[in-house]
Design a protein around this motif. Structure first.
Motif, PDB file in Angstrom:
ATOM      1  N   VAL A 195       0.830  -1.199   0.000  1.00  0.00           N
ATOM      2  CA  VAL A 195       0.000   0.000   0.000  1.00  0.00           C
ATOM      3  C   VAL A 195       0.869   1.256   0.000  1.00  0.00           C
ATOM      4  CG1 VAL A 195      -1.581   1.387   1.376  1.00  0.00           C
ATOM      5  CG2 VAL A 195      -1.997  -1.041   1.097  1.00  0.00           C
ATOM      6  N   ARG A 226      -8.164   4.226   2.259  1.00  0.00           N
ATOM      7  CA  ARG A 226      -6.984   3.438   2.621  1.00  0.00           C
ATOM      8  C   ARG A 226      -6.034   3.282   1.432  1.00  0.00           C
ATOM      9  NH1 ARG A 226      -9.585  -1.197   4.218  1.00  0.00           N
ATOM     10  NH2 ARG A 226     -11.200   0.061   5.207  1.00  0.00           N
ATOM     11  N   ALA A 227      -6.613   3.220   0.251  1.00  0.00           N
ATOM     12  CA  ALA A 227      -5.776   3.077  -0.943  1.00  0.00           C
ATOM     13  C   ALA A 227      -5.101   4.407  -1.285  1.00  0.00           C
ATOM     14  CB  ALA A 227      -6.606   2.587  -2.114  1.00  0.00           C
ATOM     15  N   THR A 255      -2.077  -5.751  -9.439  1.00  0.00           N
ATOM     16  CA  THR A 255      -3.061  -5.573 -10.507  1.00  0.00           C
ATOM     17  C   THR A 255      -2.308  -4.966 -11.678  1.00  0.00           C
ATOM     18  OG1 THR A 255      -3.909  -3.308 -10.449  1.00  0.00           O
ATOM     19  CG2 THR A 255      -4.582  -4.770  -8.659  1.00  0.00           C
ATOM     20  N   THR A 279     -10.708  -2.671  -6.745  1.00  0.00           N
ATOM     21  CA  THR A 279      -9.471  -3.221  -7.301  1.00  0.00           C
ATOM     22  C   THR A 279      -8.927  -2.301  -8.386  1.00  0.00           C
ATOM     23  OG1 THR A 279     -10.377  -5.411  -6.953  1.00  0.00           O
ATOM     24  CG2 THR A 279      -8.425  -5.243  -8.357  1.00  0.00           C
ATOM     25  N   TYR A 280      -9.819  -1.915  -9.257  1.00  0.00           N
ATOM     26  CA  TYR A 280      -9.401  -1.079 -10.375  1.00  0.00           C
ATOM     27  C   TYR A 280      -8.846   0.252  -9.892  1.00  0.00           C
ATOM     28  CZ  TYR A 280      -9.509   1.280 -14.866  1.00  0.00           C
ATOM     29  OH  TYR A 280      -9.151   1.958 -15.990  1.00  0.00           O
ATOM     30  N   ARG A 294     -14.813  -5.075  -7.987  1.00  0.00           N
ATOM     31  CA  ARG A 294     -14.002  -4.783  -9.160  1.00  0.00           C
ATOM     32  C   ARG A 294     -13.546  -3.331  -9.153  1.00  0.00           C
ATOM     33  NH1 ARG A 294     -16.960  -7.057 -14.505  1.00  0.00           N
ATOM     34  NH2 ARG A 294     -18.736  -6.330 -13.306  1.00  0.00           N
ATOM     35  N   THR A 336     -13.233  -0.351 -20.450  1.00  0.00           N
ATOM     36  CA  THR A 336     -13.448   0.901 -19.752  1.00  0.00           C
ATOM     37  C   THR A 336     -14.284   1.832 -20.615  1.00  0.00           C
ATOM     38  OG1 THR A 336     -11.462   0.784 -18.422  1.00  0.00           O
ATOM     39  CG2 THR A 336     -12.227   2.965 -19.009  1.00  0.00           C
ATOM     40  N   LEU A 337     -15.215   2.536 -19.986  1.00  0.00           N
ATOM     41  CA  LEU A 337     -16.085   3.448 -20.721  1.00  0.00           C
ATOM     42  C   LEU A 337     -15.599   4.885 -20.574  1.00  0.00           C
ATOM     43  CD1 LEU A 337     -18.370   5.131 -21.709  1.00  0.00           C
ATOM     44  CD2 LEU A 337     -19.928   3.750 -20.407  1.00  0.00           C
ATOM     45  N   ILE A 338     -15.223   5.460 -21.678  1.00  0.00           N
ATOM     46  CA  ILE A 338     -14.790   6.855 -21.668  1.00  0.00           C
ATOM     47  C   ILE A 338     -15.909   7.709 -22.225  1.00  0.00           C
ATOM     48  CG2 ILE A 338     -13.201   8.491 -22.713  1.00  0.00           C
ATOM     49  CD1 ILE A 338     -11.058   6.445 -22.531  1.00  0.00           C
ATOM     50  N   LEU A 339     -16.358   8.662 -21.427  1.00  0.00           N
ATOM     51  CA  LEU A 339     -17.460   9.506 -21.869  1.00  0.00           C
ATOM     52  C   LEU A 339     -16.937  10.745 -22.573  1.00  0.00           C
ATOM     53  CD1 LEU A 339     -20.612   9.931 -21.600  1.00  0.00           C
ATOM     54  CD2 LEU A 339     -20.013  11.511 -19.770  1.00  0.00           C
ATOM     55  N   GLY A 341      -7.927   1.074  -6.889  1.00  0.00           N
ATOM     56  CA  GLY A 341      -6.784   0.870  -6.016  1.00  0.00           C
ATOM     57  C   GLY A 341      -5.520   0.587  -6.809  1.00  0.00           C
ATOM     58  N   GLY A 342      -5.693   0.094  -8.014  1.00  0.00           N
ATOM     59  CA  GLY A 342      -4.548  -0.223  -8.851  1.00  0.00           C
ATOM     60  C   GLY A 342      -3.858   1.000  -9.421  1.00  0.00           C
ATOM     61  N   GLY A 343      -4.387   2.172  -9.102  1.00  0.00           N
ATOM     62  CA  GLY A 343      -3.739   3.387  -9.564  1.00  0.00           C
ATOM     63  C   GLY A 343      -3.907   3.633 -11.046  1.00  0.00           C
ATOM     64  N   HIS A 344      -5.016   3.188 -11.591  1.00  0.00           N
ATOM     65  CA  HIS A 344      -5.212   3.311 -13.025  1.00  0.00           C
ATOM     66  C   HIS A 344      -5.850   4.622 -13.423  1.00  0.00           C
ATOM     67  CE1 HIS A 344      -3.892  -0.624 -12.613  1.00  0.00           C
ATOM     68  NE2 HIS A 344      -5.052  -1.173 -12.347  1.00  0.00           N
ATOM     69  N   ARG A 354       3.220   0.555  -6.623  1.00  0.00           N
ATOM     70  CA  ARG A 354       2.434  -0.664  -6.810  1.00  0.00           C
ATOM     71  C   ARG A 354       3.352  -1.805  -7.212  1.00  0.00           C
ATOM     72  NH1 ARG A 354      -2.302   1.542  -5.410  1.00  0.00           N
ATOM     73  NH2 ARG A 354      -2.167   3.740  -5.872  1.00  0.00           N
ATOM     74  N   GLU A 369     -19.559  -5.582  -8.655  1.00  0.00           N
ATOM     75  CA  GLU A 369     -19.077  -4.358  -9.290  1.00  0.00           C
ATOM     76  C   GLU A 369     -18.259  -3.521  -8.320  1.00  0.00           C
ATOM     77  OE1 GLU A 369     -22.416  -3.234 -12.687  1.00  0.00           O
ATOM     78  OE2 GLU A 369     -22.711  -2.566 -10.616  1.00  0.00           O
ATOM     79  N   ILE A 397     -19.842   2.494 -12.735  1.00  0.00           N
ATOM     80  CA  ILE A 397     -21.047   2.310 -11.952  1.00  0.00           C
ATOM     81  C   ILE A 397     -20.823   1.125 -11.044  1.00  0.00           C
ATOM     82  CG2 ILE A 397     -23.513   1.866 -12.023  1.00  0.00           C
ATOM     83  CD1 ILE A 397     -23.623   3.139 -14.732  1.00  0.00           C
ATOM     84  N   ILE A 418     -13.659   8.663 -17.104  1.00  0.00           N
ATOM     85  CA  ILE A 418     -14.036   7.258 -17.120  1.00  0.00           C
ATOM     86  C   ILE A 418     -15.243   7.072 -16.228  1.00  0.00           C
ATOM     87  CG2 ILE A 418     -13.314   4.954 -16.415  1.00  0.00           C
ATOM     88  CD1 ILE A 418     -10.556   5.614 -17.292  1.00  0.00           C
ATOM     89  N   PRO A 424      -2.687  -1.074 -16.839  1.00  0.00           N
ATOM     90  CA  PRO A 424      -3.356  -1.126 -18.150  1.00  0.00           C
ATOM     91  C   PRO A 424      -2.613  -0.333 -19.220  1.00  0.00           C
ATOM     92  CG  PRO A 424      -4.573   0.272 -16.633  1.00  0.00           C
ATOM     93  CD  PRO A 424      -3.473  -0.357 -15.850  1.00  0.00           C
ATOM     94  N   HIS A 425      -1.887   0.677 -18.816  1.00  0.00           N
ATOM     95  CA  HIS A 425      -1.191   1.473 -19.813  1.00  0.00           C
ATOM     96  C   HIS A 425      -0.028   0.706 -20.420  1.00  0.00           C
ATOM     97  CE1 HIS A 425      -3.052   4.580 -17.118  1.00  0.00           C
ATOM     98  NE2 HIS A 425      -3.627   4.777 -18.273  1.00  0.00           N
TER      99      HIS A 425
END
Lengths: 342, 342
Positions: free
Chosen positions: A5, B148-149, A54, B121-122, B118, A104-107, B124-127, A9, B115, B109, B106, A57-58
């Motif tokens: 943490v 916490r993340a 995790t 996780t997402y 997920r 991933t949904l980009i609006l 928290g992964g710093g994405h 990462r 969800e 929901i 991004i 993604p980039h």
DNA sequence: CTGAAAGCGCTTACAG
DNA sequence: CTGAAAGCGCTTACAG
């Protein structure tokens, strides 16, 4: 709980070290591609859990050339998009379907010329795997630019002029319009008016065509005076209704091409002293939440947005995978309520 | 027009070759950081135009460690999110503000447990660089996980229990509630009821507090019988109004904590034979588009969502830059319309 | 089945 | 002011 943490990462190398394998192997179990020995899989899986790893993604996108994201592109003048509850339903459905596939949904909202410019550049840059186009207008130069950039795209509603090059999923607008008008005819209406959607959109054109075809099939002449144009919005619906009342005061049925417009006819008719459905019957289109909040509630054509959003995502992944463009039509049905009971 | 439409997109190296400089220099003019000679800038700029180059955001993210994207995270049960027009206004404002800064929005929901899992996780992964949290409920375990993340986060509305750790921007809920009730008092109402929002949300709690404080200031005892609870939604508003009519039929004023709930009281009151505003005055909260589509139109407290979305984005970029969390409160004002005229 | 290595397209100290 | 080079974290042929 999870060790890392703190600062940075954990990467694939941390996992590899932890698992006692090379990081190529970690990548393999991550992607489940090539064969990996069961033991390796186990130790890697454990190591992932222990490190809380995790994937970045980039880095993945850079290596694979796929972005893992989809643009949900809005090109309507903003007020329409957000006034119409259908938009929200579509967005929600798409978000769901995309997330199910790990996408991933980009609006993106492209209303001003500058925004449109930026949008084309961005999308043309290959930064998303595909785009979901919401309510495109046929004259829009964006369309050609997107097609020329060869970016996978699926539209909500067929795109006039791009029927072959842009995949789309629509409801059966024509049949919906027909059903609405046939319902009014069956109820005894004979002077049926319609309030159309924009005529540069597939839905606008074909819902109107459904209206005229139903009339013609019933042996009724189509009189232009009974046709008023709207842009899907409430205000345009109210204006159109006033126009119709002035032009054809004997009107006894109205088919509005959207629930928003249908809902807006109600106060106008009331003020004009017409009872709905007593004097004038009203049928909408969409079966959005609006339809049950009006007084009386709206008889309307059901536009299955959940299904449409689902199919849009499915189709887009197909197109991304290289399949040829396709047009999908989802059936509509009539929902009978207070504004034009059986 | 642009040469490279064919196979792969031009990279920084293509531009460098075209411009006759090293690709490090191209990167420099791209980022405008270090000094670059005017000639170099010119030739690179030209080369970019000629090649139609646009940077690969993934490569950039990988190199910089910043993702360039922000999550707009929805945690409400879905129907509320999409029923409330305010949500759309917020989304639009945020999209605008983000795009102005070259940030990508991004949409996430998180309603079902899976969800949410997920999502944590997402995120928290710093994405993403940060998250915009929409209408958080105080009991939500997601909140603690996100904090916490250590992911930068700004909420719409203060988060009960996380006032110090989660930045937020809210409207002045307390003052808004007060103003609404003071308006009713000034109009002569003496048996004023309220329909609250959820009591695990800041807005729900403080709009109610505004109600009680206004009453107490006026020397009126707060009677629990005049307080009914809702969840912002239309249905809950209608139910609450029915409840109130049964419990305190002498009610002469209603402050509903949302326009949706206020709008829903109208048909209920009408059916009960009460004239609005003649017998019962109604004041809502939000000044959403709903407020002008009801009959009568709604007197309501203006919740400046455009401003809020703007401030949320500004604040988030500050937090990402390392500044300490902050709570911002935007003033509210009363908008007087038909449901409780002056 | 699994290492070692190259490469995805950028940024950014490090030396000039 | 500007190259050359390392490195961001992954994937994927290439050899074993």
């Amino acid at each position: 709980m999870i060790p890392n943490v703190s600062r940075k990462r954990p990467t694939i190398r941390d996992v590899a070290r932890e698992a006692g394998v090379s990081y190529a192997t970690v990548s393999r179990v991550l992607n489940g591609r090539d064969w990996v020995s069961p033991e390796a899989v186990r130790s890697v899986t454990d190591a992932i859990a222990r490190t809380g790893y995790t994937a970045n993604p980039h880095a993945r996108s850079l290596a694979t050339g796929k972005s893992g994201s989809i643009a949900f592109l809005l090109t309507e003048p903003q007020h329409l998009l957000f006034e119409d509850p259908n938009f929200a339903v579509l967005l929600r459905g798409v978000a769901q379907a995309l997330s199910d596939q790990g996408l991933t949904l980009i609006l993106m909202i492209a209303s001003t010329p500058e925004e449109r410019e930026r949008t084309v550049t961005y999308l043309g840059g290959g930064h998303v795997d595909g785009v979901l186009l919401v309510s495109p207008h046929s004259g829009d130069p964006l369309l050609g630019q997107l097609v020329r950039a060869e970016i996978p795209i699926v539209a909500c509603g067929q795109v006039l002029g791009f029927e072959d090059s842009i995949s789309s999923v629509s409801c059966d607008d024509w049949m919906g319009g027909r059903m609405a008008v046939e319902h009014l005819l069956a109820a005894g209406c004979r002077r049926i008016a319609t309030i159309t959607g924009p005529q540069d959109q597939f839905g606008g054109v074909f819902r109107l065509r459904g209206y005229t075809d139903a009339l013609l099939s019933a042996g009724i002449t189509v009189d232009q005076a009974y046709i008023a144009h709207g842009d899907w919005s409430r205000e345009s619906g109210a204006a159109a209704m006033r126009e119709l009342l002035a032009r054809v005061p004997d009107v006894d049925g109205v088919f509005a091409a959207s629930d928003a417009m249908a809902a807006a006819t109600l106060p106008v008719l009331r003020e004009a002293g017409r009872d709905v459905p007593g004097d004038v019957r009203v049928v909408g289109f969409d079966d959005s939440v609006l339809a049950v909040t009006t007084e009386p509630t709206l008889t309307t054509v059901r536009n299955p947005m959940e299904r449409i959003s689902e199919e849009m995502v499915r189709l887009l992944t197909d197109v991304i995978a290289g399949r040829t463009p396709l047009s999908i039509t989802v059936p509509t049905s009539l929902v009978v309520r207070g504004s034009s009971p059986a």
